[in-house]
Design an enzyme around this catalytic site. Structure first.
Site, PDB file in Angstrom:
ATOM      1  N   GLU A 160       0.759  -1.265   0.278  1.00 15.28           N
ATOM      2  CA  GLU A 160      -0.018   0.220   0.379  1.00 15.28           C
ATOM      3  C   GLU A 160       0.621   1.429  -0.216  1.00 15.28           C
ATOM      4  O   GLU A 160       1.925   0.904   0.461  1.00 15.28           O
ATOM      5  CB  GLU A 160      -1.486  -0.034   0.660  1.00 15.28           C
ATOM      6  CG  GLU A 160      -2.052  -0.991   0.937  1.00 15.28           C
ATOM      7  CD  GLU A 160      -2.634  -1.314   2.446  1.00 15.28           C
ATOM      8  OE1 GLU A 160      -3.401  -0.532   3.269  1.00 15.28           O
ATOM      9  OE2 GLU A 160      -3.621  -2.271   2.332  1.00 15.28           O
ATOM     10  N   ASN A 195       6.173 -12.496   2.803  1.00 16.61           N
ATOM     11  CA  ASN A 195       5.845 -11.189   3.872  1.00 16.61           C
ATOM     12  C   ASN A 195       6.132 -12.498   5.068  1.00 16.61           C
ATOM     13  O   ASN A 195       7.069 -10.635   6.200  1.00 16.61           O
ATOM     14  CB  ASN A 195       5.092 -11.699   4.362  1.00 16.61           C
ATOM     15  CG  ASN A 195       3.695 -10.511   3.126  1.00 16.61           C
ATOM     16  OD1 ASN A 195       4.189  -9.488   2.019  1.00 16.61           O
ATOM     17  ND2 ASN A 195       3.189 -10.942   2.569  1.00 16.61           N
ATOM     18  N   ALA A 196       7.384 -13.109   5.461  1.00 16.64           N
ATOM     19  CA  ALA A 196       7.589 -13.847   6.716  1.00 16.64           C
ATOM     20  C   ALA A 196       8.586 -13.121   6.669  1.00 16.64           C
ATOM     21  O   ALA A 196       9.327 -12.578   7.582  1.00 16.64           O
ATOM     22  CB  ALA A 196       6.751 -14.600   7.095  1.00 16.64           C
ATOM     23  N   CYS A 231      -1.213  -7.267   6.298  1.00 17.35           N
ATOM     24  CA  CYS A 231      -0.797  -8.643   5.886  1.00 17.35           C
ATOM     25  C   CYS A 231       0.739  -8.878   7.059  1.00 17.35           C
ATOM     26  O   CYS A 231       0.777 -10.404   7.156  1.00 17.35           O
ATOM     27  CB  CYS A 231       0.043  -8.524   4.051  1.00 17.35           C
ATOM     28  SG  CYS A 231      -1.050  -8.662   3.133  1.00 17.35           S
TER      29      CYS A 231
HETATM   30  C1  UDX Z   1       3.145  -5.975   2.060  1.00 14.47           C
HETATM   31  C2  UDX Z   1       4.385  -6.457   1.565  1.00 14.47           C
HETATM   32  O1  UDX Z   1       5.794  -5.680   1.083  1.00 14.47           O
HETATM   33  C3  UDX Z   1       3.819  -6.625   0.066  1.00 14.47           C
HETATM   34  O2  UDX Z   1       4.638  -7.345  -0.643  1.00 14.47           O
HETATM   35  C4  UDX Z   1       2.427  -7.158   0.665  1.00 14.47           C
HETATM   36  O3  UDX Z   1       1.801  -7.923  -0.470  1.00 14.47           O
HETATM   37  C5  UDX Z   1       1.700  -6.718   1.260  1.00 14.47           C
HETATM   38  O4  UDX Z   1       1.974  -6.679   2.745  1.00 14.47           O
HETATM   39  P1  UDX Z   1       2.151  -3.117   3.158  1.00 14.47           P
HETATM   40  O5  UDX Z   1       1.950  -3.793   4.081  1.00 14.47           O
HETATM   41  O6  UDX Z   1       1.395  -2.590   2.397  1.00 14.47           O
HETATM   42  O7  UDX Z   1       2.677  -4.662   2.172  1.00 14.47           O
HETATM   43  O8  UDX Z   1       3.288  -2.276   2.814  1.00 14.47           O
HETATM   44  P2  UDX Z   1       5.313  -2.124   3.449  1.00 14.47           P
HETATM   45  O9  UDX Z   1       5.298  -1.908   2.551  1.00 14.47           O
HETATM   46  O10 UDX Z   1       5.187  -4.665   3.569  1.00 14.47           O
HETATM   47  O11 UDX Z   1       4.924  -2.599   5.469  1.00 14.47           O
HETATM   48  C6  UDX Z   1       4.649  -3.053   5.998  1.00 14.47           C
HETATM   49  C7  UDX Z   1       4.729  -2.670   7.108  1.00 14.47           C
HETATM   50  O12 UDX Z   1       6.235  -2.544   7.835  1.00 14.47           O
HETATM   51  C8  UDX Z   1       4.947  -0.772   7.859  1.00 14.47           C
HETATM   52  O13 UDX Z   1       4.194  -0.266   8.640  1.00 14.47           O
HETATM   53  C9  UDX Z   1       5.740  -0.158   7.681  1.00 14.47           C
HETATM   54  O14 UDX Z   1       5.955   1.679   8.296  1.00 14.47           O
HETATM   55  C10 UDX Z   1       6.947  -1.181   8.422  1.00 14.47           C
HETATM   56  N1  UDX Z   1       8.415  -0.868   7.676  1.00 14.47           N
HETATM   57  C11 UDX Z   1       8.772  -1.272   6.919  1.00 14.47           C
HETATM   58  C12 UDX Z   1       9.050  -0.455   8.762  1.00 14.47           C
HETATM   59  O15 UDX Z   1       8.508  -0.280   9.539  1.00 14.47           O
HETATM   60  N2  UDX Z   1      10.527  -1.077   8.007  1.00 14.47           N
HETATM   61  C13 UDX Z   1      10.986  -0.813   7.450  1.00 14.47           C
HETATM   62  O16 UDX Z   1      12.341  -0.829   6.366  1.00 14.47           O
HETATM   63  C14 UDX Z   1       9.971  -0.962   5.920  1.00 14.47           C
HETATM   64  P1  ADP Z   2      -7.998  -6.769   1.100  1.00 12.79           P
HETATM   65  O1  ADP Z   2      -6.914  -5.735   1.311  1.00 12.79           O
HETATM   66  O2  ADP Z   2      -7.523  -7.780   0.607  1.00 12.79           O
HETATM   67  O3  ADP Z   2      -8.354  -6.417  -0.180  1.00 12.79           O
HETATM   68  P2  ADP Z   2     -10.542  -5.625   1.592  1.00 12.79           P
HETATM   69  O4  ADP Z   2     -10.839  -6.582   3.735  1.00 12.79           O
HETATM   70  O5  ADP Z   2      -9.837  -4.464   2.259  1.00 12.79           O
HETATM   71  O6  ADP Z   2      -9.464  -6.914   2.100  1.00 12.79           O
HETATM   72  O7  ADP Z   2     -11.665  -5.800   1.150  1.00 12.79           O
HETATM   73  C1  ADP Z   2     -12.451  -7.036   1.281  1.00 12.79           C
HETATM   74  C2  ADP Z   2     -13.970  -6.461   0.574  1.00 12.79           C
HETATM   75  O8  ADP Z   2     -14.434  -8.554   0.106  1.00 12.79           O
HETATM   76  C3  ADP Z   2     -14.440  -6.630   1.915  1.00 12.79           C
HETATM   77  O9  ADP Z   2     -14.860  -5.210   1.099  1.00 12.79           O
HETATM   78  C4  ADP Z   2     -15.735  -7.390   1.365  1.00 12.79           C
HETATM   79  O10 ADP Z   2     -17.230  -6.587   1.691  1.00 12.79           O
HETATM   80  C5  ADP Z   2     -15.428  -8.233   0.083  1.00 12.79           C
HETATM   81  N1  ADP Z   2     -16.152  -9.529   0.511  1.00 12.79           N
HETATM   82  C6  ADP Z   2     -16.030 -10.311   1.504  1.00 12.79           C
HETATM   83  N2  ADP Z   2     -16.469 -11.349   1.031  1.00 12.79           N
HETATM   84  C7  ADP Z   2     -17.859 -10.979  -0.338  1.00 12.79           C
HETATM   85  C8  ADP Z   2     -17.827 -11.439  -1.032  1.00 12.79           C
HETATM   86  N3  ADP Z   2     -18.509 -13.595  -0.887  1.00 12.79           N
HETATM   87  N4  ADP Z   2     -18.172 -11.611  -2.432  1.00 12.79           N
HETATM   88  C9  ADP Z   2     -17.585 -10.239  -2.194  1.00 12.79           C
HETATM   89  N5  ADP Z   2     -17.362  -9.448  -2.091  1.00 12.79           N
HETATM   90  C10 ADP Z   2     -16.427  -9.997  -0.457  1.00 12.79           C
END
Ligand code: UDX
Ligand code: ADP
Length: 461
Positions: free
Chosen positions: A164, A223-224, A275
């Protein structure tokens, strides 16, 4: 098999941006994103998208109404699709077997049942949500047991790696696209059909294909590993504070080793987001379930360290403020889990604010993108009583009013705008000593000191 029509179940942070990019890059494919959440769909169809993501507005605007559609008509969207992405939420289970670790698959299961009920002909079902290994076989079983004899399915795994805040960049030029499928003629054909969609803009050599289980597992493992790097550097931040070393200098020094590399070595108040914690816990649960307690314990430490990093930050604030924050005003800058997003899921700010409110502090808070309703809901869900939220939390729309009369200032998200704050003005507005706790190392330590602040930055001795 040529894909003409795609549907995505779930219009969230993953489904919305990913489908917008596919629609923008594949004008010949009709893309429909379906969600039962009426408010969310209405927002996707409005000028104020439900997800704040730099560059997203333009991508959506380029395709919406042409080949990109957002709808609550889930049944209609499934019926006409050749390929269905399942991008529904998979939160950590909060009850029963595996509570606090396993993924809650109820939305996946109900999506699979609905697909089975409605489908006719051949459809490719793609797992986009992060799910435990072997979920594809559960989906297949549900589809086989509930569909008519006119329907056939192929199930693929295609995990999303976007982060994100940089989602559009990540979707436009991904490091790789991963597609897992069954190693059978129909499985291979389905993998190729999905690969051809991505090949509209992603070079073929970046499209990796594997078996189903490798693909499902790789998402958790990626992610881990990333979360583990952050916990590793955060563990060292505490040692730096104790020894007089500087964690950013250590990170720079080790990051120059090409075997280690410079990314994901930024020490912080802890990682958040939807995540990392969920996926590591999922991995832990998986290892426990497969009789591998040593492996589970190894990964569990990544989470323990992250919890500790957040709580030691709060402890630092309380100890520094003469062992009490009771009735004191603490200004908090940033609530999102990282910059450039309005997402707060698992944000360290939730836990820091909860614990400070638990110490009877008064919190004044500013975040440029997170709504006041979201902040209050997060704190309520984290266990802060409503009357404390009503009396001890103030949400501001301006950083300077936030710090007025504050005993301390803490930064919890690394928003770029915090780097150009008028620090002299902030100093004049705060009570003295003017304590600063920089949980993201966004403020210039030397300048803070020169102005007269009493600053602490995570990982700096
Ligand atoms: C993560 C993975 O990067 C992405 O590939 C996967 O699809 C979803 O999970 P996201 O959680 O959106 O993405 O953001 P990311 O940039 O990974 O940051 C995660 C957290 O780690 C944030 O709170 C960020 O501030 C923190 N972070 C990141 C640190 O504290 N230090 C770093 O060096 C990098
Ligand atoms: P992510 O970060 O993985 O995109 P979110 O929680 O932001 O997860 O979004 C998941 C979305 O899936 C929610 O808006 C929820 O309403 C929707 N959802 C859950 N079950 C169903 C379903 N059976 N059909 C369509 N949408 C669904």
């Amino acid at each position: 098999m040529k894909i003409n029509s795609i549907c995505c179940l779930g219009a969230g942070y993953v489904g919305g941006p990913t489908m917008a990019m596919i629609a923008a890059k594949c004008p010949d494919i009709q893309v429909t994103v379906a969600d039962m959440n009426e408010g969310r769909i209405a927002a996707w169809n409005s000028d104020t998208l439900p997800v704040y993501e730099p560059g997203l507005d333009d991508v959506v605007a380029s395709a919406i109404g042409k080949n990109l559609h957002f709808t609550t008509d889930i049944r209609g969207a499934i019926a006409k699709a050749d390929l269905i992405f399942v991008s529904v939420g998979t939160p950590t289970k909060s009850y029963g077997i595996g509570a606090g670790r396993a993924a809650d698959l109820r939305y996946i299961e109900s999506a699979a049942r609905l697909i089975a009920e409605i489908s006719e002909g051949h459809k490719i079902i793609v797992e986009k949500s992060t799910i435990p290994v072997k979920t594809a076989s559960a989906i297949k079983t549900i589809l086989a047991a509930n569909s008519t004899e006119h329907a056939t399915f192929e199930v693929l795994s295609n995990p999303e790696f976007l982060a994100e805040g940089t989602a559009i960049e990540d979707l436009e030029t991904p490091d790789r696209i991963l597609i897992g499928g069954e190693i059978t003629p129909t499985g291979n054909a389905a993998v190729e059909a999905l690969a051809s969609v991505y090949a509209n803009w992603v070079p073929r050599e970046k499209i990796i294909t594997t078996n189903l289980w490798s693909s499902e597992l790789s998402k958790l493992v990626a992610n881990a590993f990333l979360a583990q790097r952050i916990s590793s550097i955060n563990s060292i931040s505490a040692l730096c504070e104790a020894t007089g070393a500087d964690v950013d200098e250590v990170a720079r020094a080790i990051g120059h080793d090409s075997r280690i590399g410079p990314k994901f070595l930024k020490s912080s108040v802890g990682f958040g987001g939807s995540c990392f914690q969920k996926d590591v816990l999922n991995l832990v649960y998986l290892c426990d379930s497969f009789g591998l307690p040593h492996v589970a314990e190894y990964w569990r430490q990544v989470i323990h360290l992250n919890d500790w990093q957040r709580s030691r930050f709060v402890e630092k604030i309380v100890r520094t403020l003469f062992n009490t924050v009771n009735g004191k005003r603490i200004a908090i800058l940033g609530f999102a889990f990282k910059k450039d997003t309005n997402d707060t899921r698992e944000s360290p700010a939730i836990y820091v604010c909860r614990d400070l409110l638990g110490e009877q502090a008064k919190i004044a808070l500013y975040d440029p993108q997170v709504s006041p309703e979201q902040i209050k809901q997060d704190l309520l869900e984290a266990g802060v009583p409503q009357h404390i939220i009503d009396t001890n939390l103030e949400i501001h729309t301006d950083p300077y009013s936030t710090v007025e009369g504050a005993h301390a200032l803490a930064t919890l998200t690394e928003w770029d705008e915090f780097k150009s704050l008028d620090l002299e003005r902030i100093y004049n507005l705060m009570l003295k000593p003017a304590f600063v706790f920089d949980g993201r190392a966004v403020l210039p330590m030397d300048k803070l000191k020169a102005i007269g602040f009493d600053p602490f930055t995570i990982g700096k001795g």
